[in-house]
Every structure is written in C-alpha cells, then in structure tokens.
Design a protein around this motif. Structure first.
Motif, PDB file in Angstrom:
ATOM      1  N   LEU A   1       0.828  -1.201   0.000  1.00 12.41           N
ATOM      2  CA  LEU A   1       0.000   0.000   0.000  1.00 12.41           C
ATOM      3  C   LEU A   1       0.865   1.255   0.000  1.00 12.41           C
ATOM      4  O   LEU A   1       0.557   2.241  -0.685  1.00 12.41           O
ATOM      5  CB  LEU A   1      -0.934  -0.006   1.215  1.00 12.41           C
ATOM      6  N   GLU A   2       1.961   1.237   0.732  1.00 12.30           N
ATOM      7  CA  GLU A   2       2.847   2.393   0.785  1.00 12.30           C
ATOM      8  C   GLU A   2       3.412   2.721  -0.597  1.00 12.30           C
ATOM      9  O   GLU A   2       3.639   3.892  -0.927  1.00 12.30           O
ATOM     10  CB  GLU A   2       3.983   2.147   1.780  1.00 12.30           C
TER      11      GLU A   2
ATOM     12  N   VAL B   1       0.611   4.742  -2.245  1.00 12.04           N
ATOM     13  CA  VAL B   1       0.401   6.018  -1.562  1.00 12.04           C
ATOM     14  C   VAL B   1       1.572   6.956  -1.839  1.00 12.04           C
ATOM     15  O   VAL B   1       1.393   8.151  -2.106  1.00 12.04           O
ATOM     16  CB  VAL B   1       0.201   5.794  -0.048  1.00 12.04           C
TER      17      VAL B   1
ATOM     18  N   LEU C   1      -7.620   0.276  -3.211  1.00 10.84           N
ATOM     19  CA  LEU C   1      -6.576   1.260  -2.919  1.00 10.84           C
ATOM     20  C   LEU C   1      -7.106   2.685  -2.877  1.00 10.84           C
ATOM     21  O   LEU C   1      -6.483   3.572  -2.284  1.00 10.84           O
ATOM     22  CB  LEU C   1      -5.488   1.204  -3.990  1.00 10.84           C
TER      23      LEU C   1
ATOM     24  N   SER D   1      -9.474   4.497  -1.474  1.00 11.98           N
ATOM     25  CA  SER D   1      -9.749   5.267  -0.259  1.00 11.98           C
ATOM     26  C   SER D   1      -8.454   5.647   0.457  1.00 11.98           C
ATOM     27  O   SER D   1      -8.346   6.750   1.013  1.00 11.98           O
ATOM     28  CB  SER D   1     -10.680   4.501   0.683  1.00 11.98           C
ATOM     29  N   ALA D   2      -7.448   4.763   0.432  1.00  8.88           N
ATOM     30  CA  ALA D   2      -6.164   5.094   1.059  1.00  8.88           C
ATOM     31  C   ALA D   2      -5.484   6.240   0.320  1.00  8.88           C
ATOM     32  O   ALA D   2      -4.915   7.149   0.936  1.00  8.88           O
ATOM     33  CB  ALA D   2      -5.258   3.869   1.092  1.00  8.88           C
ATOM     34  N   ILE D   3      -5.534   6.196  -1.000  1.00  4.02           N
ATOM     35  CA  ILE D   3      -4.945   7.284  -1.791  1.00  4.02           C
ATOM     36  C   ILE D   3      -5.701   8.584  -1.556  1.00  4.02           C
ATOM     37  O   ILE D   3      -5.102   9.665  -1.445  1.00  4.02           O
ATOM     38  CB  ILE D   3      -4.922   6.896  -3.275  1.00  4.02           C
TER      39      ILE D   3
ATOM     40  N   TYR E   1      -7.197   9.476   1.165  1.00  5.53           N
ATOM     41  CA  TYR E   1      -6.831   9.980   2.488  1.00  5.53           C
ATOM     42  C   TYR E   1      -5.451  10.640   2.483  1.00  5.53           C
ATOM     43  O   TYR E   1      -5.214  11.611   3.204  1.00  5.53           O
ATOM     44  CB  TYR E   1      -6.856   8.823   3.497  1.00  5.53           C
ATOM     45  N   ALA E   2      -4.564  10.120   1.641  1.00  2.97           N
ATOM     46  CA  ALA E   2      -3.175  10.586   1.630  1.00  2.97           C
ATOM     47  C   ALA E   2      -2.946  11.790   0.734  1.00  2.97           C
ATOM     48  O   ALA E   2      -1.855  12.364   0.731  1.00  2.97           O
ATOM     49  CB  ALA E   2      -2.253   9.450   1.188  1.00  2.97           C
TER      50      ALA E   2
ATOM     51  N   SER F   1     -13.232  11.100  -0.830  1.00  5.42           N
ATOM     52  CA  SER F   1     -12.181  11.867  -1.506  1.00  5.42           C
ATOM     53  C   SER F   1     -12.563  13.329  -1.715  1.00  5.42           C
ATOM     54  O   SER F   1     -11.813  14.077  -2.350  1.00  5.42           O
ATOM     55  CB  SER F   1     -11.865  11.230  -2.860  1.00  5.42           C
TER      56      SER F   1
END
Length: 453
Positions: A36-37, A40, A88, A90-92, A94-95, A126
């Motif tokens: 995931l990192e 991101v 992926l 939602s994580a992107i 958030y970041a 988002s």
C-alpha cells in the motif's frame, strides 16, 4: 490564453502492465505492487507534480492463450497477479488532497447497485475526486470467471453497458434531490422523505428498486472515462464519456479521430467540448538527445518481446506463440481481429515485416525520446491536434514519473502546456469548472423525475 494539458499516470496494480520486461530494471519498483505504501507514495509524488489523475487500469481475466497455454502470463507477470484498484482508492484519497483517482471497472464484475454505492462512497471519502473508466471486458476468461460460457458479442456488450450506466445514473442523479439530507439535531429530522426516491428500474438485465443508499457525493456521478475505439465503443463514449483514452500513432491521426468523434458527440446532443481526449504516451528523457537515445537503447535490452506479443495478440483473439519471431507477418493464419497485423504492414513498407517487428513496434508505440525541450515540442503538436490530456505510460515506477515531474514539467509550465498549481474543488470542477455533469449529459435527464413511490 491556451488551456494547459491534463496529465494522468497510467498504472495497474500488477507487476507487468504495458512495458513488459521493464520491471527487471534495477531501479524499477513495479514488483512492490502489493505494498500500500508503494501506491500512496506514488500518489503523493504525482500530486507534488500537479498530475490530474492516477489512472488505474484493471482486468478480471487472462488474455487469450500464448503457445496454447496461459503459462506465459504467470511466468512473466503479465497482469497476473493483479489486485483490485478500488480497494486502494480510499487510502490514496486519504493521503492526498487534489489528485484525481480513476479506477477501471467492467460492467461484468459488479452489480450496478453495489457499484454505484461503492463509487459514491469513494467520492464522499475523496471530496469529489473519483473517476470511473467504463469497460466491457473483451477477455473470454473474464466472462467464464463470472459464470458465462463465453464472451458476449461485441455490440451486445455495449447494449449491456447502455443499461448498466442507465441504472447507475438513476441512482447517482435521480434518487436523492438536492437538500434531501438535513441532519438537523434540533428537530430530529435527518433526511426529507419527499426528496428521496426509489428508481424502480426494470430492464433487460437488471431490476433495481432503490433508493440509492448513499446521499449525493460532491460530484454525484464520478468523472467518466472510456477507451473503446470500435464504432460501438466510440458511439458509447460520445453519449457518455467526459474523457476518452486514445492511442493514436501520431497527431495527424489523432486530429482526424477527434474531429470524427466530436461529430458523434454533437449528434448525441452534447457540446463538442463535453468530451476530452487523453493520448497515451511514454517518455525517455535525457539532458541531451544522445543521452535520451542511449537510455532508450538500455530500456530496449530489458523489454521482453514474447510477452509483448502475448499481450498484443492475446487481447485480440489469436495465438502468435507458435510462430518464430522471424516469421513473416504474411505467413500468419489468424482468426479474429487482424488489425494489428495490418498496422505492422503499414508501418514497415520496405520489406516483409515479421513477428519480431510487431513486438518492437508495439513496445515503442507512443514512445517519445528526447530532451525536455524536445518532448515539450512534441506535446505542443498533440495539443494542436485537439488532445486535452496525456496518459503517461511508465517504464519504471516511480522513476518514470519522478523524471517527468522533475525535468519535463518545468518546461511545460513555462510554455503554458501544464498548470503551475491546482484549482480548488472536485476533479470535475478542476477540469471543467463545474461539480456536476452538464444538463446535456444523458444522466441529467434523471434529475427530479422520480416521485416518492
């Protein structure tokens, strides 16, 4: 004042996406796709470089066999393993704060009610930066993965797509009126019942009662991408898409395609500029022309021609795996779509082209080699042809994007070909000045038409 180009990073949650074999370069990180990192970090890099979108391709099945088997795909990592990009998103979101997040999803893989709910949730999370690349799946294996005996006919898939988007448009645009969500703690009224509606869709493939379970997101309908190049696909894009991904061989061909497609857009009752075009290009960048040429030659040493062939031919329904790389194209007996073979013959006119030529031409198609200034010259030609965006294909992640941002973007900004900073608001507002689809879009017909039933 000229309008800057938009830029999207064309990626896939897999190791080997387009430039097959390049994942083996020492600096390449594509094989970290499970991290995931990894994604991101790339998204943050793209946002620092004022890219408009991270654009995730996706498949839900294998391409056609190579040498009578799907072994080649597994052994070379050709889009397998391949993870779900929507997970992926939602994580992107958030970041990042401004980067648009475009995900590919086929009409085959998710029921439209669930898909509409998922995309609205992502658009909420988002603050309005979600886009959908609409595809119909041309892989027979994909159709068998979802319980069908074989792939549905080409035009039938687009008729299916017409109903699919009809359902999601009703949910996104018509199920909740503006102002329906009140959340008034004093009165205890959470939502106005008279402004929330069931859609009661009954069609050839779907029966969806509704209502939509998600209140209107900032964009309501996500930004709509589409990549079909067939007559049916282009007609679908003309009716529905806001951006079309194209792979024209040169600006002259792109100009003709764009003009023809804009005619279809106006025939569909929309404004010509309602549809923008993103050309797919890759870049090899050097401080001098000689350095760029050397880097391109080094890249070619890692490219795997057999995997390129497996991808190209397998995506069009025939197996070139039984042919030696030096087999003349004219000796190939292939059922199905022969357009790629004809394309190779048109590209090489001074001798009989071979299977190896197919791989080389395919691997270099859309590749721009040169200094930042040379690349800017080329992009000016594409913009003059009517292209509004560039879908940047990578050789390495994150290197292809870091180099482009560090070396090419400053030149593009100086020439007015790239923006210097983000506008505020949703992805649609950044590109068109509005949050919602225009009234000329077919989805707008469902605003305010559903009574309470």
């Amino acid at each position: 004042m000229t309008t800057p180009l938009q830029f999207s990073a064309f990626v896939m949650n897999t190791t080997s996406h387009i430039t097959h074999g390049a994942w083996r370069l020492p600096e390449a990180r594509q094989s970290d796709f499970n991290s995931l990192e990894h994604w991101v970090s790339l998204a943050r890099t793209l946002e620092a470089g004022t890219f408009d979108y991270i654009f995730f391709a996706d498949v839900v099945g294998l391409y056609g066999d190579y040498q009578g088997s799907w072994r080649k795909f597994v052994e070379s990592g050709l889009q397998i393993p391949s993870n779900d990009p929507t997970v992926l998103a939602s994580a992107i979101a958030y970041a990042t704060e401004h980067l648009g997040i475009a995900v590919t999803s086929s009409i085959l893989q998710t029921h439209p009610f669930q898909f509409a709910r998922m995309m609205s949730t992502l658009d909420q999370a988002s603050n309005g930066r979600i886009a959908w690349n609409i595809v119909t799946s041309q892989s027979a294996n994909a159709w068998r993965n979802f319980g069908y005996d074989d792939i549905t006919g080409h035009d039938d898939r687009y008729r299916w797509a017409d109903e699919y988007v009809d359902v999601v448009y009703k949910l996104w645009e018509g199920s909740w009126d503006d102002g329906a969500l009140v959340a008034d703690k004093k009165s205890g009224l959470h939502a106005d019942f008279d402004k929330v509606h069931k859609i009661n869709h009954v069609g050839e493939r779907y029966r969806v009662e509704g209502p939509h379970l998600v209140a209107p997101s900032p964009q309501r309908t996500p930004v709509l991408f589409q990549a079909g190049s067939s007559p049916a696909g282009r007609g679908f894009a003309a009716r529905n898409a806001e951006a079309q991904f194209i792979m024209s061989p040169n600006p002259r061909a792109a100009k003709a395609l764009i003009a023809d497609t804009r005619t279809l857009v106006t025939d569909a009752g929309r404004a010509p500029d309602d549809l923008q075009f993103f050309q797919g290009l890759s870049f090899v960048i050097g401080s001098t022309e000689e350095e760029a040429t050397r880097k391109a030659a080094e890249l070619d040493e890692f490219i795997d021609p057999t995997t390129i062939i497996a991808h190209a031919a397998g995506g069009m329904g025939f197996d070139l795996g039984s042919y030696d790389l030096d087999t003349p194209i004219g000796e190939i007996e292939a059922e199905g779509n022969r357009s790629t073979l004809a394309w190779v013959k048109e590209a090489i006119t001074d001798r009989e082209p071979t299977v190896r030529d197919l791989a080389e031409i395919r691997s270099r198609s859309g590749r721009v080699v040169g200094t930042p200034e040379t690349i800017a010259d080329v992009l000016e030609d594409w913009r003059a042809a009517g292209v509004g965006g560039i879908n940047v294909v990578n050789s390495t992640i994150p290197g292809s994007y870091e180099e482009f941002i560090d070396h090419v973007m400053p030149v593009l900004r100086d020439r007015g070909l790239a923006k210097r900073e983000y506008a505020e608001g949703t992805s649609r507002r950044k590109s068109s000045g509005r949050d919602r689809l225009p009234d000329t879009h077919p989805a707008a017909a469902y605003r305010g038409v559903f009574g309470n039933q």
